[in-house]
Each structure stands twice: as structure tokens, then as C-alpha cells.
Design a protein around this motif. Structure first.
Motif, PDB file in Angstrom:
ATOM      1  N   ILE A 174       0.851  -1.191   0.000  1.00 51.33           N
ATOM      2  CA  ILE A 174       0.000   0.000   0.000  1.00 51.33           C
ATOM      3  C   ILE A 174       0.889   1.244   0.000  1.00 51.33           C
ATOM      4  O   ILE A 174       1.589   1.516   0.976  1.00 51.33           O
ATOM      5  N   LEU A 175       0.881   1.968  -1.109  1.00 47.29           N
ATOM      6  CA  LEU A 175       1.596   3.238  -1.201  1.00 47.29           C
ATOM      7  C   LEU A 175       0.609   4.350  -0.881  1.00 47.29           C
ATOM      8  O   LEU A 175      -0.020   4.931  -1.771  1.00 47.29           O
ATOM      9  N   ASP A 176       0.426   4.606   0.407  1.00 48.57           N
ATOM     10  CA  ASP A 176      -0.653   5.490   0.841  1.00 48.57           C
ATOM     11  C   ASP A 176      -0.487   6.927   0.361  1.00 48.57           C
ATOM     12  O   ASP A 176      -1.465   7.658   0.276  1.00 48.57           O
ATOM     13  N   LYS A 177       0.715   7.355   0.026  1.00 48.56           N
ATOM     14  CA  LYS A 177       0.932   8.732  -0.428  1.00 48.56           C
ATOM     15  C   LYS A 177       0.833   8.873  -1.937  1.00 48.56           C
ATOM     16  O   LYS A 177       0.717   9.987  -2.451  1.00 48.56           O
ATOM     17  N   HIS A 178       0.898   7.776  -2.661  1.00 47.13           N
ATOM     18  CA  HIS A 178       1.044   7.858  -4.113  1.00 47.13           C
ATOM     19  C   HIS A 178      -0.114   7.269  -4.912  1.00 47.13           C
ATOM     20  O   HIS A 178      -0.257   7.583  -6.090  1.00 47.13           O
ATOM     21  N   LEU A 179      -0.908   6.386  -4.304  1.00 46.40           N
ATOM     22  CA  LEU A 179      -1.936   5.694  -5.078  1.00 46.40           C
ATOM     23  C   LEU A 179      -3.301   5.771  -4.405  1.00 46.40           C
ATOM     24  O   LEU A 179      -3.406   5.730  -3.171  1.00 46.40           O
ATOM     25  N   TYR A 180      -4.331   5.892  -5.234  1.00 47.31           N
ATOM     26  CA  TYR A 180      -5.696   5.649  -4.778  1.00 47.31           C
ATOM     27  C   TYR A 180      -5.970   4.150  -4.932  1.00 47.31           C
ATOM     28  O   TYR A 180      -5.450   3.501  -5.837  1.00 47.31           O
ATOM     29  N   TYR A 181      -6.820   3.622  -4.064  1.00 45.62           N
ATOM     30  CA  TYR A 181      -7.156   2.201  -4.111  1.00 45.62           C
ATOM     31  C   TYR A 181      -8.670   2.031  -4.166  1.00 45.62           C
ATOM     32  O   TYR A 181      -9.424   2.870  -3.652  1.00 45.62           O
ATOM     33  N   ASP A 182      -9.101   0.959  -4.786  1.00 45.36           N
ATOM     34  CA  ASP A 182     -10.498   0.535  -4.693  1.00 45.36           C
ATOM     35  C   ASP A 182     -10.593  -0.428  -3.523  1.00 45.36           C
ATOM     36  O   ASP A 182      -9.780  -1.356  -3.394  1.00 45.36           O
ATOM     37  N   VAL A 183     -11.579  -0.221  -2.660  1.00 46.00           N
ATOM     38  CA  VAL A 183     -11.673  -0.949  -1.396  1.00 46.00           C
ATOM     39  C   VAL A 183     -13.072  -1.525  -1.238  1.00 46.00           C
ATOM     40  O   VAL A 183     -14.072  -0.826  -1.463  1.00 46.00           O
ATOM     41  N   THR A 184     -13.172  -2.805  -0.873  1.00 42.94           N
ATOM     42  CA  THR A 184     -14.468  -3.384  -0.517  1.00 42.94           C
ATOM     43  C   THR A 184     -14.576  -3.390   1.004  1.00 42.94           C
ATOM     44  O   THR A 184     -13.591  -3.603   1.711  1.00 42.94           O
ATOM     45  N   PHE A 185     -15.796  -3.160   1.495  1.00 42.70           N
ATOM     46  CA  PHE A 185     -15.960  -3.024   2.939  1.00 42.70           C
ATOM     47  C   PHE A 185     -17.383  -3.347   3.384  1.00 42.70           C
ATOM     48  O   PHE A 185     -18.319  -3.318   2.579  1.00 42.70           O
ATOM     49  N   GLU A 186     -17.495  -3.687   4.652  1.00 42.58           N
ATOM     50  CA  GLU A 186     -18.785  -3.782   5.330  1.00 42.58           C
ATOM     51  C   GLU A 186     -18.931  -2.558   6.235  1.00 42.58           C
ATOM     52  O   GLU A 186     -17.929  -2.008   6.700  1.00 42.58           O
ATOM     53  N   LEU A 187     -20.161  -2.160   6.462  1.00 47.64           N
ATOM     54  CA  LEU A 187     -20.437  -0.938   7.222  1.00 47.64           C
ATOM     55  C   LEU A 187     -21.181  -1.284   8.498  1.00 47.64           C
ATOM     56  O   LEU A 187     -22.130  -2.069   8.482  1.00 47.64           O
ATOM     57  N   GLU A 188     -20.763  -0.696   9.619  1.00 44.61           N
ATOM     58  CA  GLU A 188     -21.407  -0.973  10.886  1.00 44.61           C
ATOM     59  C   GLU A 188     -21.364   0.256  11.787  1.00 44.61           C
ATOM     60  O   GLU A 188     -20.568   1.181  11.569  1.00 44.61           O
ATOM     61  N   GLU A 189     -22.232   0.245  12.788  1.00 44.28           N
ATOM     62  CA  GLU A 189     -22.241   1.306  13.791  1.00 44.28           C
ATOM     63  C   GLU A 189     -21.364   0.897  14.970  1.00 44.28           C
ATOM     64  O   GLU A 189     -21.459  -0.227  15.453  1.00 44.28           O
ATOM     65  N   GLU A 190     -20.514   1.803  15.414  1.00 44.51           N
ATOM     66  CA  GLU A 190     -19.705   1.568  16.594  1.00 44.51           C
ATOM     67  C   GLU A 190     -19.852   2.750  17.550  1.00 44.51           C
ATOM     68  O   GLU A 190     -20.215   3.848  17.138  1.00 44.51           O
ATOM     69  N   SER A 191     -19.565   2.495  18.810  1.00 42.97           N
ATOM     70  CA  SER A 191     -19.694   3.537  19.832  1.00 42.97           C
ATOM     71  C   SER A 191     -18.410   3.612  20.641  1.00 42.97           C
ATOM     72  O   SER A 191     -17.738   2.605  20.877  1.00 42.97           O
ATOM     73  N   TRP A 192     -18.084   4.826  21.071  1.00 42.55           N
ATOM     74  CA  TRP A 192     -16.926   5.051  21.931  1.00 42.55           C
ATOM     75  C   TRP A 192     -17.224   6.230  22.848  1.00 42.55           C
ATOM     76  O   TRP A 192     -17.523   7.322  22.392  1.00 42.55           O
ATOM     77  N   GLU A 193     -17.195   5.949  24.152  1.00 44.05           N
ATOM     78  CA  GLU A 193     -17.461   6.960  25.177  1.00 44.05           C
ATOM     79  C   GLU A 193     -18.775   7.687  24.917  1.00 44.05           C
ATOM     80  O   GLU A 193     -18.871   8.902  25.001  1.00 44.05           O
TER      81      GLU A 193
END
Length: 799
Positions: free
Chosen positions: A531-550
Motif C-alpha cells: 500500500i503506497l498510501d501517499k502515491h496511489l488511490y485504491y479501490d476498497v471493498t468493505f462492510e459498514l457498521e455502527e460503533e460507539s466510543w465513550e
């Protein structure tokens, strides 16, 4: 990382989704996900979203032999005959054993129960256990989650004077046993309408039928066990299963059972309501660990414990076993991955076949599943036991595992299973042969690359807390109703950090434009170097969820996969590109996901390449000249390309296929595609203003007729005609040329003569045919610049 060609994006029906959303008053995204689950009918969709067990379950008396089973059990209770319950060593076997034991005790039965040891007794009804139970006075054998293929044990039970009732859900052997009552929805003459249920559900139906016979209310107190077993046994969460699990999760959230309460606490689960994830990844693995590593009776004891303190101790022990299981699995997986890394030719076989001297039998199946997830290949993982290896196999959906094994059946001592999972035994000295034979067999049955299904393409802006909460409408999620997977295009992965006790997970932020979302990527730390985080855009698959903190809730993304970047682009940006021309046609290099096109061109120059940069017009030429040293670049438009360059960089899309067939491009070693969707949309818009179809030609013709005076449109009227057809202004001259070919217009020096009769058909115009052909070729070219991967090879080859 995931190869882009494995991505399978499900069809999107926006109009149908919009109508269903309005009818049910639900978000359009939820409606689209329902349609993808074949829930187009409003009533069916409404039932899917809201019905529970009381609304979807059929009469248990529809089971074949249910009336016999109820009568036999009632007689045993009345006569005081002990009932011997025999279960299985997985979660389904544990839960069904507990359900039958508690359910029958509440009805006044004398019961004892037994679950077998995976390592000493194996699957099925244990003959020794039956003999021991008969010796203790048991008069009835009642199986759960097993028995349909236990001919010997049932015959022994009959010889010992026992009545036998089988409750099971597994597929049936060619020859059936002969119990007094056989409850299995898979029986061909079983009238119960819903078939794909787990063993605990079959046991629950029996208890329901006994309650129904006595005029008692349905025993909803056992639905927590039904929910846990259905999810853990990976039953499809549709139809009755969905209603039962929905009601069971509500029952489970009450935590009335001390054993489950203690297990939830040790698993770190917050108080309900829970989804199926809490069971599948919290409770289920810990219960399963008992049978995998020691004995399933530990799980039975925990679920039947009535006191909190003993339950906490037992849950703690199961948690330790589960951690041992995870450590064993991680160790086995690491060994497999190390072997594959040391010898990449093993992956080229298209199947992973690995054996270990000390590999534990209880975790070979889950290790095989992990290998399939990582490599997208069928996996056969086995541990040595003396002169043989016993193992488990798993496969992605593009390979029929059972069909492949049938092609080399003689190499196995024995095997059994279905398309996606199997168990097998093979001689230790035939493992290498097995690998070779399976590679040939898998190649014959494989159907394309293993697909990774994605439900919807979604911008990060839409992946918000409101949607995360709306997705809970689809619970319970699992087999047959998978957690929705979304695809975000051109995302930057920022603030990447390795996390977890073993350092195998990643935490990051996904950035798209000015938006960012918190994300976690489980078991993906190995992808960090790619992953070249400064140089490339990536296509990403993901699941979505609700999370809580404080006390604050937010949308969190669980990354499923990061799509592989173009290997040549990745190497170039790391100054490691090694390019050698091997093909007659240019090599296509897809650089559309680079963050900075300037950095890309600088990398080319840094590695000694002098590219020809292709721009759209003078304005774009000046912009490039201002960004990079002019003397290092050759910058041209498509109209003025010069041959002699190994690298041609396209900063703007071509207008025609002929643009790609110019010698400057044909003779290049590499063609770098560096324009993005914005430039492609600009060119589509520009081209669309020049396209002439029948409706547009009719519009121009009507305007000419309106402005004609005595069949003539004079020069001074041309501006009025152009104003009248403003959207088609650029097409006016082309339209007139078509009309000339059709003998509808005669062009004079000071006017156009308009004829209202005597013309020819539109299709007879050569210019019109050429325009239609050009439009079709351009759209094929646009499709070649597909969002997922370039498909331009055919456009680079001369006809």
C-alpha cells in the motif's frame, strides 16, 4: 490483496429499488439489497424485514413420523422409561442435546445425555455409548444432529430392546436405517415445507409438537439455543430460519441462561440487542472449541449450568480453549503461507495441498477456510496420524470440490462432502501424488476466477451512520443473507497502523475527497507493504457498521479487501520498474489511480525514460510544460504524434480507435493511461454534441423548414437557425451534408434550397452511416477504459 478481475459487482436496478423503497418506506439502499436477494414482491420483502418465528413456522406435525415420535415419548414418560439422548460434538450437536434434555425433563421425562469425543468416537451414534446406556436401564435412544446414517448403532439399540427415534438434518445415505420414528426434513416423503434447518431446529420441532399435543404454549425459552445453533452451523438465514433466529436473538439478549450470560461476558459482548455476528464470532467459536480440542460435554455442561459462579469458570475455560484453537490455527496458517512463499510454484498448481506432522485435527477445517479466503484457491489441509493423513478441504464457489475429488477418488482412503467442503483420509506416502492429481482435476472443473461479490458501489459520503443503522433492518445476517459488501473507488488509505496481539490486523482511515471514515482490516497486515498510501488511490471493498466510543456513535468500515494496484505502476513509483518489450503490441500500463500525475511523470524521467505525453489541446500542453522541465518531455496532441518513443503517456482519452492505431502508439513499448474519469466524461460530452441520430436530424430538419421562405434558407438566416437548435449547433453543418446526400438540401453560395419531396431514406446516406459507426466505435472505446481494468487490447490491434 484482491485481483481486480475477481471482483463481481451485482446488478443495480435503481428504478425498481426506488419503487420498493417508497412502497415500504425504507431507504433505497435497503430496497436495492432486498432486490438482490430476489425479494421484489412487497409482501415478501415486508415479511423478510419484520416477521418472527410465530409468523413463519409451519405445524410441526407435518414432519414425517412426528405423530409416532410424540406417541412413543409420551408413552416412555408415562411408563417412567429412561430416554438416552445422543448428540454430536459441534455447536449444533451441543445445543440440540441441551434442548432435548431440558425440554423433556420439563415434561416429566427421565433423561440422560451423551455427546461423542471427536478423536476417540468420531461422528455418528457411538455403539459403545448405546451399549452403556442400555446397561444402565435406558429404554429409548433419541438422537439429535446425527443418526440418519448410523445403521450399526441403531441395530445394536434394537437388539438391546431399545426404541429408537432419530432427529437429524443431514443428507441421507442410499440405504436408510430403520428406527421407529425418523424426523429429518430431507426425507423424500417428509411434508414439512421448509428443509434447510439445523439439528437443533428439528429437536425444537419435536418439543413444540409435544407441547402442542398437551395444549401448552410454544416453548419460546429454547429459541436462544435454536439461534446459536442455526448461525454456528451456517444454515441459510431465510424462511423459517430467519424468523426463528430473529426471535432467538431477542431471547438470547435477555441472557436468562447463566452459561450463555457468562460466555457473553468472557467474549466481551456488550448487552443486546445482538446480531448474528455476536454469535458467529463470539459465542459460537468458544462453544465449538470444546469439541475441537477436548470434549463437547464441556459445552453441554456450560449451557445446562444453573449457577453463575460455575458458569463463569466453565466459560473462562472454554475461552482459553478457543485461544488455543486460534493459536493452533494461526501457527498452521503461518506454516502454510511460509511454504507457499518459499515455493511460489505451489500456487501455480491452482490448489493448495499441505500436510503437517503435528497439525491438530480440530482446526484443519478452519485453517483451510482461511487459506481459501487469502488465495482464492481450493485448499486441502491435513494432519498426520500414523501412516495416514486426515484433513479437511474447502473451496471457493468457482470450484466444485466433490467433483474434483471424484476425478481422483482412488488416491484417497476415503472422502466425503459437497461442492464447497469435504473431509478426507489419504496415505502419508501419497500426499505428493494427491497434490499433482488434484491440480489436474481442479483445472478441469474450475469455472473462471473465484468471484468476490460486491452488492453496491458506494461513495464514502453515503457510507454514514444513518446507513449503518438502516442496515440493521437486514439482520439476522449470515449464510443465505450475507452481510452487504460495498465498493468505494479511488480511496486513499491514511494513518495505517498494525494492531492486534499478533500484529495481523490493520487500523486506518479511508479518505475520499474531503471525507474520511475510520476503518479496520482484519488479517490484512501482510498487505501493508503493498500500500503506497501517499502515491496511489485504491479501490476498497468493505462492510459498514455502527460503533460507539465513550457514548458517541459513528460509522465504521470493516475492510474486506484492497484491490491490487497495477504491478507496473507500483514498481515504477518505487523506482523498481524493469521493463522489457516482449509483445508486438504495446503493453498497457494503467496509471489512473495515481494520486499525482506529476509524480508519475517524474518517476518515468527519474528512471531514464523519455516519454511522449499526449494532451488534448494547447491549454493542457502549457499546464504540463509549467509543471515539468520542458526539455525532458515531448508533448503533442493526437493530431500531431511522432513515432520513436518507448513510452507514450495519455493524459487525455482518444476520440477514435484510429487515434490508438497511429504509428507513434503502435510502435511504443508501453502506453501509460494517465487520464481519469473526469477527462473521459469531458470527451463523452464533447463527442455527444457531434452525434447525429434520427431524432436529432429530425430536429434540424424541422428548424430548416420553419426558417425557409419559398423553399430557401438564406445566409443571413443561418444565425437564427443555429439559435433555434442551440443544443445541436455544432451538428448543423454535418446535418446539412447528410441532407445533401439524401437530395433534400441543395447548397448554394448564398443559401440552402430545401426540398420537401423526392428525397431518399436516411439509411442511404453514407455520411450518416459513418457517423453511426464512429459513435459505436467510440462507445466501445469508452467501455475499454473500464472502471475495474483496462480492456483495450483489441483496440490496439490493427484490423
Amino acid at each position: 490483496m484482491l485481483h481486480p478481475r475477481r471482483l463481481a459487482l451485482r446488478p443495480h436496478q435503481p428504478e425498481e429499488a426506488r419503487a420498493l423503497a417508497q412502497a415500504l418506506d425504507i431507504p433505497e439502499v435497503i430496497a436495492q439489497l432486498l432486490i438482490q436477494r430476489q425479494l421484489r414482491d412487497q409482501d415478501e420483502a415486508r415479511s423478510f424485514l419484520y416477521d418472527d418465528a410465530s409468523q413463519v413456522c409451519s405445524d410441526p406435525m407435518l414432519f414425517r413420523d412426528m405423530g409416532k415420535a410424540v406417541g412413543l415419548i409420551e408413552a416412555a414418560i408415562e411408563q417412567g422409561h429412561p430416554i438416552f439422548i445422543h448428540g454430536d460434538y459441534d455447536v449444533d450437536g451441543i445445543c440440540s442435546t441441551v434442548l432435548l434434555a431440558e425440554g423433556l425433563q420439563e415434561l416429566g421425562a427421565q433423561v440422560e445425555h451423551h455427546v461423542p469425543c471427536r478423536f476417540t468416537e468420531g461422528y455418528g451414534v457411538s455403539v459403545k455409548a448405546v451399549e452403556a446406556a442400555a446397561a444402565r436401564g435406558a429404554k429409548m435412544l433419541l438422537t439429535c444432529d446425527c443418526g440418519s446414517s448410523s445403521h450399526q448403532a441403531i441395530d445394536v439399540a434394537h437388539d438391546l430392546g431399545m426404541t429408537v427415534i432419530v432427529t437429524d438434518h443431514h443428507h441421507l445415505p442410499a440405504q436408510l436405517p430403520n428406527p421407529e420414528a425418523h424426523l429429518n426434513p430431507q426425507l423424500p416423503d417428509c411434508a414439512y415445507p421448509f428443509k434447510p434447518m439445523c439439528g437443533t431446529t428439528v429437536a425444537y420441532k419435536l418439543i413444540c409438537a409435544l407441547h402442542q399435543q398437551r395444549g401448552l404454549a410454544w416453548p419460546t425459552q429454547f429459541l436462544d439455543l435454536v439461534a446459536v445453533a442455526t448461525i454456528a452451523d451456517v444454515m441459510p438465514l431465510v424462511g423459517e430460519n430467519r424468523g426463528l433466529v430473529r426471535s432467538g436473538l431477542r431471547q438470547l439478549a435477555l441472557l436468562e441462561r447463566p452459561g450463555l450470560r457468562a460466555l457473553a461476558q468472557i467474549s466481551g459482548l456488550e448487552e443486546g440487542p445482538w446480531g448474528s455476528f455476536a454469535v458467529g464470532f463470539g459465542l459460537g467459536p468458544r462453544l465449538n472449541a470444546a469439541g475441537r480440542l477436548e470434549h463437547a460435554r464441556l459445552g453441554v455442561q456450560l449451557l445446562m449450568t444453573q449457577e453463575d459462579e460455575p458458569a463463569r469458570k466453565q466459560a473462562s475455560y472454554l475461552d482459553k480453549l478457543n485461544q488455543q484453537r486460534r493459536d493452533l490455527e494461526a501457527g498452521m496458517r503461518a506454516q502454510v503461507e511460509e511454504r507457499l512463499a518459499q515455493d511460489p510454484s505451489l500456487l501455480e498448481l491452482g490448489v493448495v495441498v499441505e500436510a503437517g506432522e503435528e497439525w491438530h485435527q480440530g482446526v484443519v477445517g478452519i485453517t483451510a477456510s482461511r487459506v481459501v479466503d487469502r488465495y482464492g484457491l481450493p485448499a486441502f489441509i491435513m494432519g498426520r496420524v500414523g501412516d495416514v493423513c486426515k484433513g479437511s478441504a474447502r473451496a471457493p464457489e468457482n470450484v466444485n470440490l466433490h467433483a474434483a475429488m471424484q476425478k481422483c477418488a482412488d488416491v484417497f482412503v476415503k472422502f466425503g462432502g459437497h461442492a464447497r467442503a469435504a473431509g478426507f483420509t489419504v496415505a502419508w506416502d501419497r500426499v505428493d501424488e494427491m497434490r499433482r492429481r488434484l491440480a489436474e482435476a481442479v483445472a478441469e472443473v474450475r469455472q473462471g476466477p473465484a468471484p468476490v461479490h460486491v452488492d453496491l458501489e458506494l461513495d464514502l459520503k453515503a457510507a454514514n451512520l444513518d446507513l449503518a443503522r438502516s442496515l440493521k433492518m437486514l439482520e439476522p445476517l449470515g449464510e443465505g443473507n450475507r452481510t452487504p459488501v460495498f465498493l468505494a473507488r479511488r480511496v486513499r488509505l491514511d494513518q495505517l497502523k498494525v494492531m492486534g496481539k499478533t500484529g495481523e490486523h490493520l487500523r486506518c482511515r479511508l479518505v475520499q475527497g474531503n471525507l474520511e471514515r475510520k476503518a479496520v482490516a482484519f488479517r490484512m497486515a501482510d498487505d501493508r507493504p503493498h500500500i503506497l498510501d501517499k502515491h496511489l488511490y485504491y479501490d476498497v471493498t468493505f462492510e459498514l457498521e455502527e460503533e460507539s466510543w465513550e457514548g458517541h456513535s459513528y460509522a465504521s468500515l470493516r475492510v474486506q479487501a484492497v484491490l491490487e494496484p497495477e504491478p507496473q505502476v507500483f514498481a515504477l513509483l518505487q523506482n523498481k520498474a524493469q521493463w522489457n518489450r516482449q509483445e508486438a503490441t504495446p503493453c498497457l500500463v494503467d496509471g489512473r489511480n495515481v494520486v499525482s500525475r506529476r509524480a508519475y511523470l517524474e518517476a518515468l524521467l527519474h528512471q531514464g525514460h523519455t516519454p511522449l505525453v499526449v494532451v488534448h489541446d494547447q491549454a493542457q500542453r502549457e499546464k504540463v510544460q509549467g509543471a515539468l522541465p520542458q526539455h525532458l518531455l515531448s508533448i503533442e496532441t493526437y493530431a500531431s504524434l511522432r513515432a520513436g518513443f518507448d513510452d507514450v503517456v495519455l493524459l487525455y482519452p482518444p476520440s477514435t480507435r484510429q487515434d490508438l492505431l497511429q504509428s507513434a502508439i503502435q510502435q511504443a513499448a508501453r502506453v501509460h493511461v494517465l487520464f481519469g474519469g473526469r477527462e473521459l466524461r469531458q470527451e463523452i460530452q464533447r463527442q455527444s454534441q457531434l452525434w447525429l441520430d434520427r431524432p436529432r436530424l429530425e430536429g434540424v430538419w424541422k428548424s430548416l423548414r420553419r426558417h425557409a421562405r419559398e423553399g430557401r434558407v438564406e445566409v443571413r438566416q443561418f444565425p437564427s437557425v443555429e439559435e433555434d437548435i442551440r443544443p445541436l449547433k455544432a451538428c448543423l453543418q454535418q446535418a446539412v451534408q447528410v441532407f445533401e446526400e439524401l437530395q433534400l438540401v441543395e447548397r448554394k453560395s448564398d443559401s440552402w434550397i430545401i426540398r420537401t419531396s423526392g428525397g431518399r431514406k436516411l439509411e442511404e446516406s453514407r455520411r450518416y452511416q459513418e457517423m453511426c459507426q464512429g459513435r459505436e466505435q467510440f462507445m466501445q472505446l469508452v467501455q475499454g477504459f473500464d472502471e475495474r481494468h483496462l480492456r483495450l487490447e483489441e483496440h490496439l490491434v490493427r484490423a
